[in-house]
Structures are given as C-alpha cells and as structure tokens.
Scaffold this active site. Sequence first.
Site, short mmCIF file in Angstrom:
data_model
loop_
_atom_site.label_atom_id
_atom_site.label_comp_id
_atom_site.label_asym_id
_atom_site.label_seq_id
_atom_site.Cartn_x
_atom_site.Cartn_y
_atom_site.Cartn_z
CG ASP A 190 -26.11 -21.60 27.86
OD1 ASP A 190 -26.91 -21.40 28.79
OD2 ASP A 190 -24.92 -21.92 28.04
CG PHE A 222 -31.49 -15.92 36.94
CD1 PHE A 222 -31.50 -16.26 35.60
CD2 PHE A 222 -32.67 -16.01 37.66
CE1 PHE A 222 -32.67 -16.69 34.98
CE2 PHE A 222 -33.84 -16.46 37.05
CZ PHE A 222 -33.84 -16.79 35.71
CE LYS A 223 -22.13 -17.22 35.88
NZ LYS A 223 -22.98 -17.76 34.78
CG ASN A 239 -36.05 -4.77 49.08
OD1 ASN A 239 -36.87 -5.42 49.72
ND2 ASN A 239 -36.40 -3.88 48.17
CB SER A 280 -14.55 -21.62 33.60
OG SER A 280 -15.58 -21.00 32.82
N PRO A 338 -18.27 -25.73 35.55
CG PRO A 338 -18.52 -23.40 35.34
CD PRO A 338 -18.27 -24.50 36.36
P1 BMP Z 1 -20.19 -24.29 27.61
O1 BMP Z 1 -20.02 -25.75 28.10
O2 BMP Z 1 -20.91 -24.19 26.30
O3 BMP Z 1 -18.90 -23.52 27.63
O4 BMP Z 1 -21.19 -23.55 28.65
C1 BMP Z 1 -20.84 -23.28 29.97
C2 BMP Z 1 -22.00 -22.67 30.71
O5 BMP Z 1 -21.58 -22.45 32.07
C3 BMP Z 1 -22.48 -21.32 30.19
O6 BMP Z 1 -23.87 -21.20 30.46
C4 BMP Z 1 -21.72 -20.30 31.04
O7 BMP Z 1 -22.43 -19.10 31.19
C5 BMP Z 1 -21.63 -21.04 32.38
N1 BMP Z 1 -20.46 -20.71 33.21
C6 BMP Z 1 -19.17 -20.83 32.75
O8 BMP Z 1 -18.93 -21.20 31.60
N2 BMP Z 1 -18.13 -20.51 33.58
C7 BMP Z 1 -18.31 -20.09 34.85
O9 BMP Z 1 -17.35 -19.85 35.56
C8 BMP Z 1 -19.63 -19.99 35.34
C9 BMP Z 1 -20.69 -20.31 34.51
O10 BMP Z 1 -21.92 -20.26 34.97
#
Ligand code: BMP
Length: 211
Positions: free
Chosen positions: A10, A59-60, A66, A111, A163
Amino acid sequence: MESRIVASLDLTDEKSLIKIASLIGENVFAIKINWPTVLSLGKTIIGRLSKFSKVICDFKLADIPNTHRLIMEQIADQNPWAVIAHAFVGKDSLSELVSSGTRIISVVSMSNEGSNRHLNPRWKELMEDALESGVYGIVAPGNNYGLLRQISSRKGNMKVFSPGIGAQGGSYIESIENGSDYVIIGRTIYSDEDPLSKVLKINLDIENHKF
Ligand code: BMP
C-alpha cells in the site's frame, strides 16, 4: 514450496513501490495493491507490477452489474491476476465480474472491529452468493480465528485470503492453522527495513511449521 504470502504493498511512491516489488516479487504468491496506489500512480501500475509478480487489485468493488462491467473493461488492458469485490451487492453484480474472465476474490467478512456490527454476522449468506457466482476466492479475517475457521470449513473450491496479520493483531501461523490458504500482509513487510528478509523469514516459518 509456493509462498502463501500476498504482499499488500500500500505504497504511493513509485520508486519505493517498484523497489520493494522487484526485491520480493519472486518470493511471494502475489502482490496486492489498493486504491491509494492506483490513485497516486494510475492504472498502468497494475501492468508494471505484473513483471514482478501476480497482481491482485483490491478495489472492493460494490456496484450494479453494468458499472462492474465498465470498470472491468477499463482495467482489462492491465491484465490483473485477480480483482477483489464485495459480496454484499449480490449474485447479479458478482456474476457480472466473474464473466469478465478475471479471477474475482469476494469479501464475505473483514478484519476491522466495525465489521462485526453489519458485515461479519452475514458471512453465511455472503458465502452462498460468492459460491453460486463462481468466484475464485474469498476474504476472511486472519485476526478473528473463530470466524475464519467457520468460513474456511464451508469454502468449497474457493481459496481463502486473510488480512489482519501483524499490524492488526493476527498471526500468519494461526491464520493458516484456522483455514487461510493465503495470508495478506502489508505494513509488516513494506515498513520493515529489510522487506526481502522479512518475506523469506515468514516463508520459512510457514514451511517449517507442522500444520
Ligand atoms: P496491513 O497488513 O498493513 O494491515 O494491510 C492489510 C491490507 O489488507 C490493506 O490493504 C487493507 O486494506 C486490506 N484489508 C484488510 O486489512 N482487512 C480486510 O478485511 C480486507 C482488506 O482488504
């Protein structure tokens, strides 16, 4: 053994991003980029990073079919390995993404603490929609082992990407023990003064652990 790390880079500074990607690219399963990177560097960063690793675009997406089609058309020339989309928009919107031919990874839980109010309690219904739409994978938190275990037990053929590791409190070993196929790790890797050594250590820890 193939790495189970998805490195979440990121970063918004092109030089630092390319430097880390070129260092770790061969030693991770994939690199994930998110809006900060694409807004800073433009969509061509997807194609440029693909030289070093598979690229997952986080990009969630959460829109009508469309608009999903229009978005996928705009990134097709960058050939991302996978794109992340929310499951809560339902099967029509997810299926439209799947029909683009790019792998879709669907968010069925998150998360962060706030997700426990609306999103995470609906994981079962969200997973049904994800499964029936034919997505490649799902996102389940690597810092909420109880939820992760329940989700993983129903994953079918879908891969689980987790994540919430490190900076958000989760452990990559416990996350894999509870069903993650891949662990998404951001700050723990890119904020380290030696990201390559960090990646190699995590790979080794996972390889040496008896799951
Ligand atoms: P980090 O390990 O620095 O916390 O980064 C986690 C990455 O995963 C970030 O890009 C965040 O947007 C993404 N993410 C998350 O932390 N939790 C989710 O539930 C979904 C995610 O995409």
